[in-house]
Design an enzyme around this catalytic site. Structure first.
Site, PDB file in Angstrom:
ATOM      1  N   ASN A  78       0.869  -1.170   0.000  1.00  0.00           N
ATOM      2  CA  ASN A  78       0.000   0.000   0.000  1.00  0.00           C
ATOM      3  C   ASN A  78       0.907   1.222   0.000  1.00  0.00           C
ATOM      4  O   ASN A  78       1.520   1.555   1.022  1.00  0.00           O
ATOM      5  CB  ASN A  78      -0.909  -0.013   1.236  1.00  0.00           C
ATOM      6  CG  ASN A  78      -1.853   1.182   1.280  1.00  0.00           C
ATOM      7  OD1 ASN A  78      -1.491   2.283   0.882  1.00  0.00           O
ATOM      8  ND2 ASN A  78      -3.061   0.983   1.770  1.00  0.00           N
ATOM      9  N   GLU A 127      -3.931   1.946  -2.901  1.00  0.00           N
ATOM     10  CA  GLU A 127      -4.029   3.382  -2.602  1.00  0.00           C
ATOM     11  C   GLU A 127      -3.155   4.204  -3.538  1.00  0.00           C
ATOM     12  O   GLU A 127      -2.334   5.004  -3.106  1.00  0.00           O
ATOM     13  CB  GLU A 127      -3.695   3.669  -1.131  1.00  0.00           C
ATOM     14  CG  GLU A 127      -4.865   3.442  -0.196  1.00  0.00           C
ATOM     15  CD  GLU A 127      -4.756   4.237   1.094  1.00  0.00           C
ATOM     16  OE1 GLU A 127      -5.312   5.364   1.139  1.00  0.00           O
ATOM     17  OE2 GLU A 127      -4.139   3.745   2.050  1.00  0.00           O
ATOM     18  N   ASP A 146      -4.187  -4.899   0.793  1.00  0.00           N
ATOM     19  CA  ASP A 146      -4.532  -4.317   2.086  1.00  0.00           C
ATOM     20  C   ASP A 146      -5.978  -4.696   2.379  1.00  0.00           C
ATOM     21  O   ASP A 146      -6.898  -4.143   1.797  1.00  0.00           O
ATOM     22  CB  ASP A 146      -4.352  -2.801   2.029  1.00  0.00           C
ATOM     23  CG  ASP A 146      -4.753  -2.101   3.318  1.00  0.00           C
ATOM     24  OD1 ASP A 146      -5.206  -2.790   4.254  1.00  0.00           O
ATOM     25  OD2 ASP A 146      -4.630  -0.868   3.385  1.00  0.00           O
ATOM     26  N   ASN A 186      -7.479  -4.363   5.306  1.00  0.00           N
ATOM     27  CA  ASN A 186      -8.045  -3.562   6.387  1.00  0.00           C
ATOM     28  C   ASN A 186      -8.714  -4.432   7.445  1.00  0.00           C
ATOM     29  O   ASN A 186      -9.802  -4.127   7.938  1.00  0.00           O
ATOM     30  CB  ASN A 186      -9.020  -2.518   5.830  1.00  0.00           C
ATOM     31  CG  ASN A 186      -8.330  -1.204   5.518  1.00  0.00           C
ATOM     32  OD1 ASN A 186      -7.512  -0.721   6.299  1.00  0.00           O
ATOM     33  ND2 ASN A 186      -8.645  -0.631   4.374  1.00  0.00           N
ATOM     34  N   ASP A 222      -2.011  -6.210   5.883  1.00  0.00           N
ATOM     35  CA  ASP A 222      -1.692  -6.581   4.506  1.00  0.00           C
ATOM     36  C   ASP A 222      -1.418  -8.075   4.438  1.00  0.00           C
ATOM     37  O   ASP A 222      -0.549  -8.582   5.158  1.00  0.00           O
ATOM     38  CB  ASP A 222      -0.482  -5.788   4.029  1.00  0.00           C
ATOM     39  CG  ASP A 222      -0.682  -4.292   4.216  1.00  0.00           C
ATOM     40  OD1 ASP A 222      -1.206  -3.653   3.289  1.00  0.00           O
ATOM     41  OD2 ASP A 222      -0.345  -3.776   5.306  1.00  0.00           O
ATOM     42  N   ASP A 236       2.691   4.625   5.275  1.00  0.00           N
ATOM     43  CA  ASP A 236       2.506   4.092   6.620  1.00  0.00           C
ATOM     44  C   ASP A 236       2.411   2.570   6.614  1.00  0.00           C
ATOM     45  O   ASP A 236       2.362   1.943   7.678  1.00  0.00           O
ATOM     46  CB  ASP A 236       1.283   4.714   7.316  1.00  0.00           C
ATOM     47  CG  ASP A 236       0.075   4.865   6.411  1.00  0.00           C
ATOM     48  OD1 ASP A 236       0.084   4.326   5.285  1.00  0.00           O
ATOM     49  OD2 ASP A 236      -0.898   5.529   6.825  1.00  0.00           O
ATOM     50  N   HIS A 237       2.408   1.955   5.443  1.00  0.00           N
ATOM     51  CA  HIS A 237       2.498   0.502   5.293  1.00  0.00           C
ATOM     52  C   HIS A 237       3.912   0.118   4.863  1.00  0.00           C
ATOM     53  O   HIS A 237       4.619   0.926   4.242  1.00  0.00           O
ATOM     54  CB  HIS A 237       1.532  -0.009   4.215  1.00  0.00           C
ATOM     55  CG  HIS A 237       0.092   0.137   4.553  1.00  0.00           C
ATOM     56  ND1 HIS A 237      -0.718  -0.927   4.871  1.00  0.00           N
ATOM     57  CD2 HIS A 237      -0.709   1.244   4.590  1.00  0.00           C
ATOM     58  CE1 HIS A 237      -1.950  -0.492   5.104  1.00  0.00           C
ATOM     59  NE2 HIS A 237      -1.969   0.820   4.938  1.00  0.00           N
TER      60      HIS A 237
END
Length: 257
Positions: free
Chosen positions: A7, A34, A147, A149, A218, A247-248
């Protein structure tokens, strides 16, 4: 064969980070999430210069998924999940690459819960479960990567008691994840690290990365036809520490030929 999911949290804003990681890690296939860019803004030329052919499903400012390959052009088989004719979100793309069917996804966040965003997440998950069952039935080598979530268990989250009411840790979402894997999918990262604290995401706030206050969001899921080829699964955690990074962190598996 090395297959990764990442991501990128904005493919153009973090293009330098992506290219640096591609040069360092040299994955054969990468699923990106993303993108946060419409189709015409995807950095195709820069990706090609790095040695990768790509297909992508973009969207302005939000969402967006892509599949990159340096072992042959991905042959697109689907964009968008079945049953989503009115769904305007770019969250799913699927392609055949070197004899393996690769499904890249960005599952909805779902917050706040309850509410329409959470309902959308559950509905999207149900469509994924239905399509994944069809993929399993083909008996083909398939990998679903992206991802999700979802933190499936308490081991996948720093201080789980703080996430009880969050859509990423909701009982309904975790139950849906296990209904998916119960079809026969192998959770590659957890299979290779059954008892380890291992995360793929660290928030930008409160020094989460420095404190290792992370989440495992993930995942790479392997169909029965390919699961026995799994050699290793790892997180390139150090990439999260780079300047202007996502941030991943990238997550990858290696498959035996």
């Amino acid at each position: 064969m090395k297959i990764a999911t990442y991501n990128v949290n904005g493919v153009n804003g973090r293009l330098a980070v992506l290219l640096r990681w591609l040069a360092e890690a040299r994955p054969d296939v990468v699923c990106l999430q993303e993108l946060k860019a419409p189709d015409e803004k995807f950095p195709e030329a820069a990706i090609a210069d790095a040695g990768y052919e790509a297909i992508w499903h973009g969207q302005k400012s939000w969402n967006g998924v892509a599949i990159l390959s340096r072992i042959g052009m991905p042959v697109e088989t689907r964009r968008g999940l079945p049953g989503g004719e009115d769904d305007t979100h770019s969250r799913y793309i699927e392609a055949a690459v070197n004899g393996v069917l690769i499904a890249g996804l960005y599952l909805p966040n779902g917050n706040p819960r309850p509410g329409p965003k959470f309902d959308y997440k559950i509905g999207w998950f149900e469509r994924l479960i239905a399509h994944a069952a069809d993929l399993i039935a083909t008996k083909m080598p398939v990998i679903i990567a992206g991802d999700f979530n979802v933190m499936p268990t308490e081991r996948d989250i720093y201080k789980p008691e703080r996430w009880i009411d969050d859509a990423l840790f909701a009982p309904e979402v975790r139950e849906a994840f296990f209904r998916l894997t119960d079809q026969g999918w192998t959770d590659a990262l957890r299979t290779m690290h059954p008892d380890e604290t291992i995360y793929t995401f660290w928030d930008y706030f409160r020094n989460a990365y420095g404190r290792n206050a992370g989440l495992r969001l993930d995942h790479l899921l392997l169909s029965p036809a390919i699961a026995d080829r799994l050699v290793t699964a790892q997180v390139d955690r150090h990439v999260r520490g780079w300047e202007k990074t996502s941030d991943h962190a990238p997550v990858w598996i290696e498959l035996a030929d």
